[in-house]
Design a protein around this motif. Structure first.
Motif, PDB file in Angstrom:
ATOM      1  N   GLY B  40      36.446  49.314  37.554  1.00  0.00           N
ATOM      2  CA  GLY B  40      35.001  49.146  37.616  1.00  0.00           C
ATOM      3  C   GLY B  40      34.284  49.840  38.620  1.00  0.00           C
ATOM      4  O   GLY B  40      34.248  51.015  38.645  1.00  0.00           O
ATOM      5  N   CYS B  41      33.612  48.884  39.530  1.00  0.00           N
ATOM      6  CA  CYS B  41      32.972  49.585  40.482  1.00  0.00           C
ATOM      7  C   CYS B  41      33.826  50.274  41.819  1.00  0.00           C
ATOM      8  O   CYS B  41      33.278  51.126  42.569  1.00  0.00           O
ATOM      9  CB  CYS B  41      32.279  48.293  41.530  1.00  0.00           C
ATOM     10  N   GLU B  42      35.187  49.851  41.913  1.00  0.00           N
ATOM     11  CA  GLU B  42      35.994  50.434  42.850  1.00  0.00           C
ATOM     12  C   GLU B  42      35.375  50.086  44.301  1.00  0.00           C
ATOM     13  O   GLU B  42      35.851  50.707  45.195  1.00  0.00           O
ATOM     14  CB  GLU B  42      36.322  51.975  42.781  1.00  0.00           C
ATOM     15  N   ALA B  43      34.732  48.984  44.377  1.00  0.00           N
ATOM     16  CA  ALA B  43      34.212  48.527  45.705  1.00  0.00           C
ATOM     17  C   ALA B  43      34.376  47.272  46.059  1.00  0.00           C
ATOM     18  O   ALA B  43      33.846  46.435  46.922  1.00  0.00           O
ATOM     19  CB  ALA B  43      32.723  49.165  46.144  1.00  0.00           C
ATOM     20  N   GLY B  44      35.130  46.526  45.036  1.00  0.00           N
ATOM     21  CA  GLY B  44      35.371  45.027  45.320  1.00  0.00           C
ATOM     22  C   GLY B  44      34.059  44.115  44.899  1.00  0.00           C
ATOM     23  O   GLY B  44      33.965  42.909  45.468  1.00  0.00           O
ATOM     24  N   GLU B  45      33.076  44.782  44.132  1.00  0.00           N
ATOM     25  CA  GLU B  45      31.928  43.968  43.887  1.00  0.00           C
ATOM     26  C   GLU B  45      32.241  43.438  42.285  1.00  0.00           C
ATOM     27  O   GLU B  45      31.765  42.184  42.280  1.00  0.00           O
ATOM     28  CB  GLU B  45      30.746  44.909  43.592  1.00  0.00           C
ATOM     29  N   CYS B  46      32.635  44.099  41.406  1.00  0.00           N
ATOM     30  CA  CYS B  46      32.655  43.632  40.125  1.00  0.00           C
ATOM     31  C   CYS B  46      33.937  42.679  39.507  1.00  0.00           C
ATOM     32  O   CYS B  46      33.688  42.102  38.739  1.00  0.00           O
ATOM     33  CB  CYS B  46      32.688  44.959  38.967  1.00  0.00           C
ATOM     34  N   GLY B  47      34.824  42.817  40.382  1.00  0.00           N
ATOM     35  CA  GLY B  47      36.256  42.141  39.823  1.00  0.00           C
ATOM     36  C   GLY B  47      36.965  42.366  38.761  1.00  0.00           C
ATOM     37  O   GLY B  47      37.857  41.849  38.445  1.00  0.00           O
ATOM     38  N   ALA B  48      36.377  43.674  37.728  1.00  0.00           N
ATOM     39  CA  ALA B  48      37.075  43.833  36.685  1.00  0.00           C
ATOM     40  C   ALA B  48      38.689  44.218  36.963  1.00  0.00           C
ATOM     41  O   ALA B  48      39.428  44.154  35.947  1.00  0.00           O
ATOM     42  CB  ALA B  48      36.386  45.201  36.051  1.00  0.00           C
ATOM     43  N   CYS B  49      38.896  44.700  38.196  1.00  0.00           N
ATOM     44  CA  CYS B  49      40.464  45.165  38.605  1.00  0.00           C
ATOM     45  C   CYS B  49      41.342  43.957  38.881  1.00  0.00           C
ATOM     46  O   CYS B  49      42.417  44.230  39.695  1.00  0.00           O
ATOM     47  CB  CYS B  49      40.313  46.033  39.553  1.00  0.00           C
ATOM     48  N   THR B  50      40.685  42.552  38.760  1.00  0.00           N
ATOM     49  CA  THR B  50      41.608  41.326  39.331  1.00  0.00           C
ATOM     50  C   THR B  50      42.871  41.544  38.639  1.00  0.00           C
ATOM     51  O   THR B  50      43.237  41.578  37.509  1.00  0.00           O
ATOM     52  CB  THR B  50      40.706  40.291  39.095  1.00  0.00           C
ATOM     53  N   VAL B  51      43.998  41.123  39.805  1.00  0.00           N
ATOM     54  CA  VAL B  51      45.190  40.819  39.189  1.00  0.00           C
ATOM     55  C   VAL B  51      45.715  39.651  40.177  1.00  0.00           C
ATOM     56  O   VAL B  51      44.896  39.399  41.283  1.00  0.00           O
ATOM     57  CB  VAL B  51      46.433  41.984  39.265  1.00  0.00           C
ATOM     58  N   LEU B  52      46.611  38.988  39.751  1.00  0.00           N
ATOM     59  CA  LEU B  52      47.305  37.911  40.798  1.00  0.00           C
ATOM     60  C   LEU B  52      48.320  38.564  41.709  1.00  0.00           C
ATOM     61  O   LEU B  52      49.204  39.196  40.983  1.00  0.00           O
ATOM     62  CB  LEU B  52      47.689  36.867  39.871  1.00  0.00           C
ATOM     63  N   VAL B  53      48.320  38.341  42.931  1.00  0.00           N
ATOM     64  CA  VAL B  53      49.251  38.838  43.788  1.00  0.00           C
ATOM     65  C   VAL B  53      49.840  37.607  44.479  1.00  0.00           C
ATOM     66  O   VAL B  53      49.226  36.620  45.186  1.00  0.00           O
ATOM     67  CB  VAL B  53      48.844  39.701  44.821  1.00  0.00           C
ATOM     68  N   ASP B  54      51.112  37.137  44.097  1.00  0.00           N
ATOM     69  CA  ASP B  54      51.858  36.042  44.567  1.00  0.00           C
ATOM     70  C   ASP B  54      50.816  34.623  44.118  1.00  0.00           C
ATOM     71  O   ASP B  54      50.570  33.904  44.899  1.00  0.00           O
ATOM     72  CB  ASP B  54      52.016  35.850  45.771  1.00  0.00           C
ATOM     73  N   GLY B  55      50.252  34.916  42.844  1.00  0.00           N
ATOM     74  CA  GLY B  55      49.386  33.635  42.343  1.00  0.00           C
ATOM     75  C   GLY B  55      47.957  33.681  42.959  1.00  0.00           C
ATOM     76  O   GLY B  55      47.215  32.770  42.253  1.00  0.00           O
ATOM     77  N   LYS B  56      47.619  34.671  43.666  1.00  0.00           N
ATOM     78  CA  LYS B  56      46.286  34.742  44.087  1.00  0.00           C
ATOM     79  C   LYS B  56      45.342  35.749  43.555  1.00  0.00           C
ATOM     80  O   LYS B  56      46.014  36.797  43.564  1.00  0.00           O
ATOM     81  CB  LYS B  56      46.128  34.670  45.634  1.00  0.00           C
ATOM     82  N   PRO B  57      44.062  35.551  43.005  1.00  0.00           N
ATOM     83  CA  PRO B  57      43.688  36.796  42.633  1.00  0.00           C
ATOM     84  C   PRO B  57      43.041  37.374  43.737  1.00  0.00           C
ATOM     85  O   PRO B  57      42.433  37.114  44.912  1.00  0.00           O
ATOM     86  CB  PRO B  57      42.202  36.180  41.816  1.00  0.00           C
ATOM     87  N   ILE B  58      43.152  38.960  43.541  1.00  0.00           N
ATOM     88  CA  ILE B  58      42.581  40.057  44.594  1.00  0.00           C
ATOM     89  C   ILE B  58      42.138  41.019  43.719  1.00  0.00           C
ATOM     90  O   ILE B  58      42.437  41.054  42.476  1.00  0.00           O
ATOM     91  CB  ILE B  58      43.787  40.302  45.258  1.00  0.00           C
ATOM     92  N   ASN B  59      41.335  41.892  44.452  1.00  0.00           N
ATOM     93  CA  ASN B  59      40.668  43.207  43.762  1.00  0.00           C
ATOM     94  C   ASN B  59      41.826  44.279  43.931  1.00  0.00           C
ATOM     95  O   ASN B  59      42.022  44.615  45.255  1.00  0.00           O
ATOM     96  CB  ASN B  59      39.452  43.452  44.464  1.00  0.00           C
ATOM     97  N   SER B  60      42.375  44.686  42.962  1.00  0.00           N
ATOM     98  CA  SER B  60      43.299  45.570  43.005  1.00  0.00           C
ATOM     99  C   SER B  60      42.770  47.060  43.341  1.00  0.00           C
ATOM    100  O   SER B  60      43.615  48.100  43.755  1.00  0.00           O
ATOM    101  CB  SER B  60      44.323  46.091  41.906  1.00  0.00           C
ATOM    102  N   CYS B  61      41.519  47.076  43.327  1.00  0.00           N
ATOM    103  CA  CYS B  61      40.803  48.641  43.781  1.00  0.00           C
ATOM    104  C   CYS B  61      40.629  48.449  45.284  1.00  0.00           C
ATOM    105  O   CYS B  61      40.528  49.477  46.166  1.00  0.00           O
ATOM    106  CB  CYS B  61      39.453  48.511  43.190  1.00  0.00           C
ATOM    107  N   LEU B  62      41.043  47.251  46.000  1.00  0.00           N
ATOM    108  CA  LEU B  62      40.946  47.187  47.516  1.00  0.00           C
ATOM    109  C   LEU B  62      42.144  47.139  48.134  1.00  0.00           C
ATOM    110  O   LEU B  62      42.225  46.973  49.466  1.00  0.00           O
ATOM    111  CB  LEU B  62      40.107  46.082  47.886  1.00  0.00           C
ATOM    112  N   MET B  63      43.264  46.834  47.400  1.00  0.00           N
ATOM    113  CA  MET B  63      44.539  46.771  47.931  1.00  0.00           C
ATOM    114  C   MET B  63      45.572  48.250  47.664  1.00  0.00           C
ATOM    115  O   MET B  63      45.323  48.731  46.798  1.00  0.00           O
ATOM    116  CB  MET B  63      45.283  45.818  47.249  1.00  0.00           C
TER     117      MET B  63
END
Lengths: 287, 165
Positions: B40-63
């Motif tokens: 999506g935005c690739e800046a951690g704003e829109c959340g479309a790239c969310t995945v769970l890492v060890d059960g927690k949602p994170i923005n995969s565009c920022l990791m």
């Protein structure tokens, strides 16, 4: 986006992180949550040093003081019983407003300070708690007050040092605190944020006062003139009005896409008043 | 270009991938065929790239992908059990909580992280959990209703349904 990066390190200790940072010279950058670093997309970065495995994720009570490791996430802070119980939970409340759930699962306390943003929500809360920042360098550790940490817009003191810990000293007995934030939504960047701390003496006069603000000057600031104005006086509506006028004189807001300087200045009055009223109410003082 | 190896679990499967040290998790997951992870935005704003890492949602565009070393990553592709949808997915279908579908994987993963931690959240908690994922078509009412419905169904065995419906 980071095509220039040649190596990604995951040091297990602060000592190792410092060595890598030194070896990388100006081409090495520290990664913690990454939420600011990645957006910045600095093309000069050659080495990334992930410090989230260096043993810096912790919250510990040390007598009446509290220390927080630099890579402790916003989500950890907002959910920590110790941080929620500390100083009316203002640091937990500030952490809970630092972006979305996803951001708060990644973003760290050390990163919020290292980024140097004047709008950093945890900075205002930490200023009202007299927090100190512990920096590590090859030659050892040193502790500086948060007020000395910021040297200008997006400029911070550390240089080549690594932020390893934030220390909150023993706080005044019977003190009350409040954190206030104004943004388009609760988790959006602050247009203005404010934190206050208040301790009354046995006569009901202000004995210890902290007023801190964010997003209204090149760095997060304490409104020290306004603090002095309140010390030794009864907290009533006319005194609060004077204090808030002083706050409005002390801040140096700018106009940007989010708000005008004039609006921000007015909102400083409103937020500081709300914060001090909440503190006063907590001490049982009726206004 | 310099490369390195990253070992992680994705949707319960052990993976070892060759990545560039500056690769972002979003790019690596999509390169590996996990297209449910949206760019999506690739800046951690829109959340479309969310995945769970060890059960927690994170923005995969920022990791950075290298940061996921040793982690358990869950993408939308791993949420259903074979042909049996997760109760949250069922509820999204029942409530018409998807329109174009671009934000739906992120909505469902955020909801899953919430319900795994807190099986009976309040509406406010659901809204908070979805606040980091922007929907630009249907809005948030139906997704919120769907998550609350999934929560009230929790514990009941989900009905079998074709995953491709």
């Amino acid at each position: 986006m980071f095509d220039t990066v040649e190596a990604f390190y995951r040091p297990g200790t602060v000592r190792e992180a410092l060595r890598l940072l030194q070896n990388g010279k100006n081409r090495a950058r520290v990664v913690a949550g990454g939420t600011d670093l990645v957006v910045e997309a600095d093309q000069s970065i050659r080495f990334l040093i992930d410090i989230t495995h260096a043993g810096l994720s912790y919250i510990r009570r040390k007598g009446k003081a509290c220390v927080i490791g630099a890579t402790t996430t916003m989500a950890t802070l907002e959910n920590s019983p110790a941080i929620r119980a500390l100083a009316d939970g203002i640091l937990a409340r500030a952490a809970a407003t630092c972006g979305s759930v996803q951001i708060r699962n990644m973003a760290t306390l050390g990163g919020n300070l290292a980024n140097g943003s004047p709008a950093a929500d945890t900075a205002a809360a930490l200023l009202a708690l007299d927090a100190e920042v512990v920096l590590a360098e090859a030659r050892g550790r040193r502790k500086i007050p948060l007020t000395a940490f910021y040297s200008g817009l997006r400029k911070t003191a550390p240089g080549k040092a690594l932020i390893v810990e934030v220390a909150i000293p023993a706080l005044p007995r019977g003190g009350r605190w409040s954190f206030q934030k104004l943004g388009r939504t609760e988790s959006d960047i602050s247009l203005v944020n404010a934190a206050a701390g208040l301790q009354l003496d046995s006569q009901g006069r202000a004995k210890w006062v902290r007023i801190a603000l964010g997003a209204v000057a090149p760095t997060p600031i304490r409104a020290v003139n306004a603090e002095k104005l309140l010390v030794g006086r009864k907290v009533d509506q006319s005194t609060l009005a004077e204090v808030c006028d002083e706050v409005a004189r002390e801040v140096r807001p700018i106009t940007d896409v989010r708000a005008s300087a004039e609006y921000r200045r007015d909102m400083c009055r409103v937020l500081v008043r709300r914060a001090l009223e909440e503190c006063a109410a907590g001490t049982g003082c009726s206004l | 270009m310099k490369t390195m190896e990253v070992r992680l679990n994705v949707n319960g499967e052990a993976k070892q991938w060759t990545i560039a040290p500056g690769d972002l998790l979003l790019d690596v997951l999509r390169r590996q065929g996990y297209f449910g992870v949206k760019r999506g935005c690739e800046a951690g704003e829109c959340g479309a790239c969310t995945v769970l890492v060890d059960g927690k949602p994170i923005n995969s565009c920022l990791m950075f992908a290298a940061q996921a070393e040793g982690s358990d990553v869950l993408t939308i592709e791993g949420v259903a059990h074979g042909d049996t949808l997760d109760p949250i997915q069922e509820a999204f279908l029942d409530h018409g909580a998807a329109q174009c579908g671009f934000c739906t994987p992120a909505m469902i993963l955020n909801a899953k992280a919430l319900l795994d931690q807190k099986p009976h959240p309040s509406e406010e908690e659901v809204r908070e959990a979805l606040a980091g994922t922007y929907c630009r078509c249907t809005g948030f009412r139906k997704p919120v209703e769907a998550v609350l419905a999934a929560a009230s169904r929790a514990g009941r065995k989900p009905a079998r349904r074709e995953a491709a419906r």
